[in-house]
Design an enzyme around this catalytic site. Structure first.
Site, PDB file in Angstrom:
ATOM      1  N   LYS A  59      26.674  36.414  63.953  1.00  0.00           N
ATOM      2  CA  LYS A  59      27.742  37.107  64.498  1.00  0.00           C
ATOM      3  C   LYS A  59      28.822  36.234  65.172  1.00  0.00           C
ATOM      4  O   LYS A  59      30.091  36.213  65.026  1.00  0.00           O
ATOM      5  CB  LYS A  59      27.538  38.312  65.235  1.00  0.00           C
ATOM      6  CG  LYS A  59      26.705  39.402  64.355  1.00  0.00           C
ATOM      7  CD  LYS A  59      26.418  40.729  65.125  1.00  0.00           C
ATOM      8  CE  LYS A  59      25.599  40.408  66.437  1.00  0.00           C
ATOM      9  NZ  LYS A  59      24.228  40.020  66.375  1.00  0.00           N
ATOM     10  N   ARG A  74      27.269  49.464  68.641  1.00  0.00           N
ATOM     11  CA  ARG A  74      25.758  49.321  68.313  1.00  0.00           C
ATOM     12  C   ARG A  74      24.915  50.802  68.319  1.00  0.00           C
ATOM     13  O   ARG A  74      23.712  50.680  67.858  1.00  0.00           O
ATOM     14  CB  ARG A  74      25.134  48.539  69.762  1.00  0.00           C
ATOM     15  CG  ARG A  74      24.766  47.267  69.099  1.00  0.00           C
ATOM     16  CD  ARG A  74      24.391  46.413  70.565  1.00  0.00           C
ATOM     17  NE  ARG A  74      23.548  45.335  70.452  1.00  0.00           N
ATOM     18  CZ  ARG A  74      24.090  43.941  70.220  1.00  0.00           C
ATOM     19  NH1 ARG A  74      25.184  43.665  70.576  1.00  0.00           N
ATOM     20  NH2 ARG A  74      23.104  42.976  70.373  1.00  0.00           N
ATOM     21  N   ARG A 114      17.981  28.486  68.757  1.00  0.00           N
ATOM     22  CA  ARG A 114      19.357  28.581  69.178  1.00  0.00           C
ATOM     23  C   ARG A 114      19.513  27.909  70.439  1.00  0.00           C
ATOM     24  O   ARG A 114      18.744  28.049  71.540  1.00  0.00           O
ATOM     25  CB  ARG A 114      19.966  30.030  69.114  1.00  0.00           C
ATOM     26  CG  ARG A 114      21.296  29.938  69.865  1.00  0.00           C
ATOM     27  CD  ARG A 114      22.018  31.217  69.960  1.00  0.00           C
ATOM     28  NE  ARG A 114      21.193  32.287  70.437  1.00  0.00           N
ATOM     29  CZ  ARG A 114      21.596  33.610  70.230  1.00  0.00           C
ATOM     30  NH1 ARG A 114      22.718  33.723  69.623  1.00  0.00           N
ATOM     31  NH2 ARG A 114      20.692  34.610  70.638  1.00  0.00           N
ATOM     32  N   ARG A 170      19.281  30.716  75.569  1.00  0.00           N
ATOM     33  CA  ARG A 170      19.496  31.853  76.219  1.00  0.00           C
ATOM     34  C   ARG A 170      18.090  32.628  76.833  1.00  0.00           C
ATOM     35  O   ARG A 170      17.221  32.463  75.912  1.00  0.00           O
ATOM     36  CB  ARG A 170      19.888  33.054  75.131  1.00  0.00           C
ATOM     37  CG  ARG A 170      21.402  33.312  75.605  1.00  0.00           C
ATOM     38  CD  ARG A 170      22.196  33.835  74.413  1.00  0.00           C
ATOM     39  NE  ARG A 170      22.011  35.156  74.090  1.00  0.00           N
ATOM     40  CZ  ARG A 170      22.365  35.739  73.071  1.00  0.00           C
ATOM     41  NH1 ARG A 170      23.347  35.614  72.524  1.00  0.00           N
ATOM     42  NH2 ARG A 170      21.832  37.057  72.785  1.00  0.00           N
ATOM     43  N   ARG A 194      14.317  43.015  70.220  1.00  0.00           N
ATOM     44  CA  ARG A 194      15.832  43.322  70.031  1.00  0.00           C
ATOM     45  C   ARG A 194      15.862  43.777  68.290  1.00  0.00           C
ATOM     46  O   ARG A 194      16.948  44.436  67.802  1.00  0.00           O
ATOM     47  CB  ARG A 194      16.516  41.925  70.253  1.00  0.00           C
ATOM     48  CG  ARG A 194      16.760  41.659  71.684  1.00  0.00           C
ATOM     49  CD  ARG A 194      16.947  40.308  71.982  1.00  0.00           C
ATOM     50  NE  ARG A 194      18.166  39.675  71.124  1.00  0.00           N
ATOM     51  CZ  ARG A 194      18.339  38.221  71.083  1.00  0.00           C
ATOM     52  NH1 ARG A 194      17.343  37.412  71.524  1.00  0.00           N
ATOM     53  NH2 ARG A 194      19.362  37.629  70.481  1.00  0.00           N
TER      54      ARG A 194
HETATM   55  P1  AP5 Z   1      24.711  33.377  66.396  1.00  0.00           P
HETATM   56  O1  AP5 Z   1      25.912  33.341  65.818  1.00  0.00           O
HETATM   57  O2  AP5 Z   1      24.460  33.174  67.954  1.00  0.00           O
HETATM   58  O3  AP5 Z   1      24.045  34.776  66.024  1.00  0.00           O
HETATM   59  P2  AP5 Z   1      24.495  36.313  66.574  1.00  0.00           P
HETATM   60  O4  AP5 Z   1      24.283  37.127  65.583  1.00  0.00           O
HETATM   61  O5  AP5 Z   1      25.723  36.201  67.450  1.00  0.00           O
HETATM   62  O6  AP5 Z   1      23.185  36.447  67.532  1.00  0.00           O
HETATM   63  P3  AP5 Z   1      23.033  37.134  68.947  1.00  0.00           P
HETATM   64  O7  AP5 Z   1      21.601  36.876  69.438  1.00  0.00           O
HETATM   65  O8  AP5 Z   1      24.041  36.703  69.946  1.00  0.00           O
HETATM   66  O9  AP5 Z   1      23.062  38.555  68.758  1.00  0.00           O
HETATM   67  P4  AP5 Z   1      22.476  39.842  69.587  1.00  0.00           P
HETATM   68  O10 AP5 Z   1      23.159  41.093  68.760  1.00  0.00           O
HETATM   69  O11 AP5 Z   1      21.015  39.896  69.810  1.00  0.00           O
HETATM   70  O12 AP5 Z   1      23.058  39.445  71.104  1.00  0.00           O
HETATM   71  P5  AP5 Z   1      24.437  39.823  71.838  1.00  0.00           P
HETATM   72  O13 AP5 Z   1      24.781  38.654  72.640  1.00  0.00           O
HETATM   73  O14 AP5 Z   1      25.362  40.757  71.009  1.00  0.00           O
HETATM   74  O15 AP5 Z   1      23.470  32.489  65.571  1.00  0.00           O
HETATM   75  C1  AP5 Z   1      22.177  32.368  66.037  1.00  0.00           C
HETATM   76  C2  AP5 Z   1      21.820  30.898  65.737  1.00  0.00           C
HETATM   77  O16 AP5 Z   1      21.743  30.453  64.410  1.00  0.00           O
HETATM   78  C3  AP5 Z   1      22.658  29.683  66.483  1.00  0.00           C
HETATM   79  O17 AP5 Z   1      21.981  28.897  66.786  1.00  0.00           O
HETATM   80  C4  AP5 Z   1      23.593  29.452  65.273  1.00  0.00           C
HETATM   81  O18 AP5 Z   1      23.908  28.168  65.673  1.00  0.00           O
HETATM   82  C5  AP5 Z   1      22.765  29.333  64.047  1.00  0.00           C
HETATM   83  N1  AP5 Z   1      23.319  29.745  62.918  1.00  0.00           N
HETATM   84  C6  AP5 Z   1      24.358  30.775  62.672  1.00  0.00           C
HETATM   85  N2  AP5 Z   1      24.665  30.709  61.718  1.00  0.00           N
HETATM   86  C7  AP5 Z   1      23.894  29.908  60.788  1.00  0.00           C
HETATM   87  C8  AP5 Z   1      23.730  29.734  59.423  1.00  0.00           C
HETATM   88  N3  AP5 Z   1      24.437  30.053  58.390  1.00  0.00           N
HETATM   89  N4  AP5 Z   1      22.722  28.666  59.161  1.00  0.00           N
HETATM   90  C9  AP5 Z   1      21.976  28.362  59.912  1.00  0.00           C
HETATM   91  N5  AP5 Z   1      21.980  28.540  61.091  1.00  0.00           N
HETATM   92  C10 AP5 Z   1      23.043  29.343  61.761  1.00  0.00           C
HETATM   93  O19 AP5 Z   1      23.725  41.026  72.613  1.00  0.00           O
HETATM   94  C11 AP5 Z   1      22.780  40.726  73.858  1.00  0.00           C
HETATM   95  C12 AP5 Z   1      22.324  41.750  74.544  1.00  0.00           C
HETATM   96  O20 AP5 Z   1      23.431  42.349  75.142  1.00  0.00           O
HETATM   97  C13 AP5 Z   1      21.647  42.974  73.720  1.00  0.00           C
HETATM   98  O21 AP5 Z   1      20.423  42.688  73.458  1.00  0.00           O
HETATM   99  C14 AP5 Z   1      21.945  44.075  74.727  1.00  0.00           C
HETATM  100  O22 AP5 Z   1      20.902  44.081  75.631  1.00  0.00           O
HETATM  101  C15 AP5 Z   1      23.400  43.695  75.276  1.00  0.00           C
HETATM  102  N6  AP5 Z   1      24.385  44.387  74.465  1.00  0.00           N
HETATM  103  C16 AP5 Z   1      25.495  43.621  73.910  1.00  0.00           C
HETATM  104  N7  AP5 Z   1      26.379  44.491  73.093  1.00  0.00           N
HETATM  105  C17 AP5 Z   1      25.900  45.867  73.562  1.00  0.00           C
HETATM  106  C18 AP5 Z   1      26.298  47.096  73.191  1.00  0.00           C
HETATM  107  N8  AP5 Z   1      27.482  47.132  72.312  1.00  0.00           N
HETATM  108  N9  AP5 Z   1      25.560  48.332  73.471  1.00  0.00           N
HETATM  109  C19 AP5 Z   1      24.473  48.200  74.226  1.00  0.00           C
HETATM  110  N10 AP5 Z   1      24.092  46.903  74.619  1.00  0.00           N
HETATM  111  C20 AP5 Z   1      24.521  45.686  74.242  1.00  0.00           C
HETATM  112 MG    MG Z   2      25.993  36.361  69.342  1.00  0.00          MG
END
Ligand code: AP5
Ligand code: MG
Length: 213
Positions: A13, A88, A127, A160, A171
């Site tokens: 994402k 979410r 990552r 992270r 997660r």
């Molecule tokens: P990356 O692009 O970083 O993936 P991502 O989908 O953004 O993964 P996240 O871990 O950020 O998602 P998440 O939803 O768990 O975390 P968030 O920060 O939103 O890619 C991942 C890796 O793969 C990288 O190394 C990248 O280089 C590699 N990659 C990407 N594309 C690739 C490809 N095509 N091929 C190969 N490699 C690739 O949320 C974190 C926390 O915040 C949550 O757990 C929760 O506690 C809280 N939170 C956030 N939003 C909310 C909400 N709305 N409500 C409640 N709690 C929330």
């Molecule tokens: Mg992310």
């Protein structure tokens, strides 16, 4: 253009959001990035947010909605936005509908990235991110030119704290239980595009752009 990007942790994402936001010149709003920034400030709210994130649990809806509402007040959202990691839960989606109704606007595209659990675990365990500008890296597929140093801003590249095997598993469970109901929620109200998140970053980006076009 108003876009929502859905998908399990590690589906790409953040990586795709940066490319889409830059191509279509809309702000990239990532609740995860906003929460990590607040957590890094060491404030009382930040400590509270960090408590949920480090367990792989969702931050409570009321708190998330309040923070997002304030973000929408910023001028840059007037021309559109790309939401990454919000909504979410169904409650968050219903509240987003209310906010958008008040702003007399609506969601144009919902893009749901899919990826197998096996690939999620592989991507998240390898990552790395820049602590300063948030640029994403991966020690298997997208290494920084100099080990531990961001190519873009020369900030320190770190892992992270929620990218450990136990928290990744939690997660994924939370995503399956609380976020996947949004797929049918948006199928009813918007055009939802289920994009295959596997393949290279460029391949996934092309799938998304073909859909938007
Ligand atoms: P990356 O692009 O970083 O993936 P991502 O989908 O953004 O993964 P996240 O871990 O950020 O998602 P998440 O939803 O768990 O975390 P968030 O920060 O939103 O890619 C991942 C890796 O793969 C990288 O190394 C990248 O280089 C590699 N990659 C990407 N594309 C690739 C490809 N095509 N091929 C190969 N490699 C690739 O949320 C974190 C926390 O915040 C949550 O757990 C929760 O506690 C809280 N939170 C956030 N939003 C909310 C909400 N709305 N409500 C409640 N709690 C929330
Ligand atoms: Mg992310």
């Amino acid at each position: 253009m108003n876009i929502i990007l859905l998908g399990p942790p590690g589906a790409g994402k953040g990586t795709q959001a940066k490319l889409i936001a830059s191509k279509y010149k809309i702000p990239h709003i990532s609740t995860g990035d906003m929460f990590r920034e607040t957590a890094a400030s060491g404030s009382e709210l930040g400590t509270k947010l960090q408590g949920f994130m480090s367990k792989g649990a969702l931050v409570p809806d009321e708190l998330v909605i309040e923070i997002v509402k304030n973000r929408f007040l910023k001028e840059d959202c007037a021309k559109g936005f790309l939401l990454d990691g919000f909504p979410r839960t169904v409650v968050q989606a219903q509240n987003l509908d209310k906010i958008l109704l008040e702003k007399k606007t609506k969601i144009d595209h919902v893009i749901s990235l899919s990826l197998s659990d096996e690939e999620v675990i592989k991507r998240l365990s390898s990552r790395r991110v820049c602590r300063v500008c948030g640029a994403p890296y991966n020690i298997l597929t997208q290494k920084p030119k100099v080990d531990g140093v961001c190519d873009k801003c020369f900030g320190k590249v770190i892992q992270r704290s929620d990218d450990n095997p136990e928290t990744i598993k939690q997660r994924l469970k939370v995503y399956n239980d609380q976020t996947t109901p949004l797929i049918s929620y948006y199928k009813k109200t918007c055009v939802l595009f289920e994009a295959d998140g596997s393949g290279t970053v460029e391949e996934v980006f092309k799938r998304i752009c073909d859909f938007i076009r």
